[in-house]
Motif scaffolding. Structure first.
Motif, PDB file in Angstrom:
ATOM      1  N   SER A 126       3.352  -3.533 -13.615  1.00  0.00           N
ATOM      2  CA  SER A 126       2.584  -4.186 -12.737  1.00  0.00           C
ATOM      3  C   SER A 126       2.776  -3.651 -11.262  1.00  0.00           C
ATOM      4  CB  SER A 126       2.800  -5.548 -12.756  1.00  0.00           C
ATOM      5  OG  SER A 126       2.737  -6.316 -14.076  1.00  0.00           O
ATOM      6  N   LEU A 127       3.626  -2.695 -11.243  1.00  0.00           N
ATOM      7  CA  LEU A 127       3.861  -2.186  -9.682  1.00  0.00           C
ATOM      8  C   LEU A 127       2.708  -1.243  -9.270  1.00  0.00           C
ATOM      9  CD1 LEU A 127       6.061  -2.400  -7.355  1.00  0.00           C
ATOM     10  CD2 LEU A 127       7.014  -0.524  -8.165  1.00  0.00           C
TER      11      LEU A 127
ATOM     12  N   LEU B  83      -0.153  -2.877  -7.719  1.00  0.00           N
ATOM     13  CA  LEU B  83       0.093  -3.526  -6.482  1.00  0.00           C
ATOM     14  C   LEU B  83       0.218  -2.501  -5.267  1.00  0.00           C
ATOM     15  CD1 LEU B  83       2.845  -5.928  -7.381  1.00  0.00           C
ATOM     16  CD2 LEU B  83       0.638  -6.574  -6.538  1.00  0.00           C
ATOM     17  N   ILE B  84       0.575  -0.976  -5.539  1.00  0.00           N
ATOM     18  CA  ILE B  84       0.712  -0.309  -4.483  1.00  0.00           C
ATOM     19  C   ILE B  84      -0.212   0.666  -4.394  1.00  0.00           C
ATOM     20  CG2 ILE B  84       3.533  -0.539  -4.553  1.00  0.00           C
ATOM     21  CD1 ILE B  84       3.477   2.056  -6.046  1.00  0.00           C
TER      22      ILE B  84
ATOM     23  N   ILE C 216       5.069  -6.285  -0.068  1.00  0.00           N
ATOM     24  CA  ILE C 216       4.019  -5.165  -0.365  1.00  0.00           C
ATOM     25  C   ILE C 216       2.705  -6.066   0.005  1.00  0.00           C
ATOM     26  CG2 ILE C 216       2.391  -4.334  -2.350  1.00  0.00           C
ATOM     27  CD1 ILE C 216       5.090  -4.129  -3.888  1.00  0.00           C
TER      28      ILE C 216
ATOM     29  N   GLU D  30      13.367  -7.527  -9.004  1.00  0.00           N
ATOM     30  CA  GLU D  30      12.048  -7.983  -9.270  1.00  0.00           C
ATOM     31  C   GLU D  30      11.201  -6.717  -9.281  1.00  0.00           C
ATOM     32  OE1 GLU D  30      14.085 -11.523  -8.040  1.00  0.00           O
ATOM     33  OE2 GLU D  30      14.286  -9.482  -6.874  1.00  0.00           O
ATOM     34  N   VAL D  31      11.450  -5.813  -8.277  1.00  0.00           N
ATOM     35  CA  VAL D  31      10.850  -4.647  -8.075  1.00  0.00           C
ATOM     36  C   VAL D  31      10.878  -3.796  -9.469  1.00  0.00           C
ATOM     37  CG1 VAL D  31      10.478  -2.119  -7.042  1.00  0.00           C
ATOM     38  CG2 VAL D  31      10.845  -4.214  -5.575  1.00  0.00           C
TER      39      VAL D  31
ATOM     40  N   LEU E 210       8.638  -5.369 -12.079  1.00  0.00           N
ATOM     41  CA  LEU E 210       7.327  -4.942 -12.107  1.00  0.00           C
ATOM     42  C   LEU E 210       7.083  -3.633 -12.654  1.00  0.00           C
ATOM     43  CD1 LEU E 210       6.624  -6.676  -8.404  1.00  0.00           C
ATOM     44  CD2 LEU E 210       5.726  -7.361 -10.797  1.00  0.00           C
ATOM     45  N   HIS E 211       7.763  -2.747 -12.245  1.00  0.00           N
ATOM     46  CA  HIS E 211       7.734  -1.239 -12.623  1.00  0.00           C
ATOM     47  C   HIS E 211       7.772  -1.083 -14.094  1.00  0.00           C
ATOM     48  CE1 HIS E 211       7.520   3.073 -12.353  1.00  0.00           C
ATOM     49  NE2 HIS E 211       8.707   3.018 -12.672  1.00  0.00           N
TER      50      HIS E 211
ATOM     51  N   VAL F 201       7.956  -9.544  -2.515  1.00  0.00           N
ATOM     52  CA  VAL F 201       7.986  -9.121  -3.867  1.00  0.00           C
ATOM     53  C   VAL F 201       9.319  -9.457  -4.511  1.00  0.00           C
ATOM     54  CG1 VAL F 201       7.861  -7.329  -5.512  1.00  0.00           C
ATOM     55  CG2 VAL F 201       6.129  -7.496  -3.674  1.00  0.00           C
TER      56      VAL F 201
ATOM     57  N   PHE G 230       9.842   4.021  -4.666  1.00  0.00           N
ATOM     58  CA  PHE G 230       8.403   4.160  -4.059  1.00  0.00           C
ATOM     59  C   PHE G 230       8.021   5.462  -3.436  1.00  0.00           C
ATOM     60  CE2 PHE G 230       9.361  -0.525  -3.599  1.00  0.00           C
ATOM     61  CZ  PHE G 230       8.213  -1.114  -4.009  1.00  0.00           C
TER      62      PHE G 230
END
Length: 110
Positions: free
Chosen positions: A92-93, A96-97, A73, A83-84, A87-88, A78, A32
């Protein structure tokens, strides 16, 4: 349960429940930061309410063998590392951020 809900709702953006000795938690926090987000991190192993928070995270749907890291998030769970990272890797991450990114330097262009 109320403590976790309060911490998630009061934290606008990315909230991570973590344990200070967890290498996967560290990895997610670094990801992140690399993506330009300064998450709000709650180290549950350093909190007097840590055991209760861990139980609450399980009740909220954290299904991994270890409930941490538990990533929220925008107030929505999430999931954990798998899962994180999924998404990355799928691209898709970042969308979202995007509202929670600090726009400076290399992060402004990504």
């Amino acid at each position: 349960m109320e403590t976790v809900k309060r911490l998630v709702s009061s934290g606008k953006g990315v909230v991570i429940f973590s344990k200070s000795s967890c290498c996967m938690c560290y990895t997610v926090k670094v990801l992140f930061h690399e993506l330009g987000v300064s998450p709000i991190v709650h180290e549950i192993d350093q909190s007097p309410e840590g055991k209760e928070m861990e139980k609450a995270l399980k009740r909220l749907g954290c299904k991994a063998a270890s409930v941490v890291p538990a990533v929220f998030i925008g107030g929505i769970l999430v999931g954990s590392t798998n899962e994180v990272m999924s998404l990355h890797l799928s691209g898709s991450l970042v969308p979202l951020i995007r509202p929670y990114r600090v726009l400076s330097g290399k992060h402004a262009q990504a």
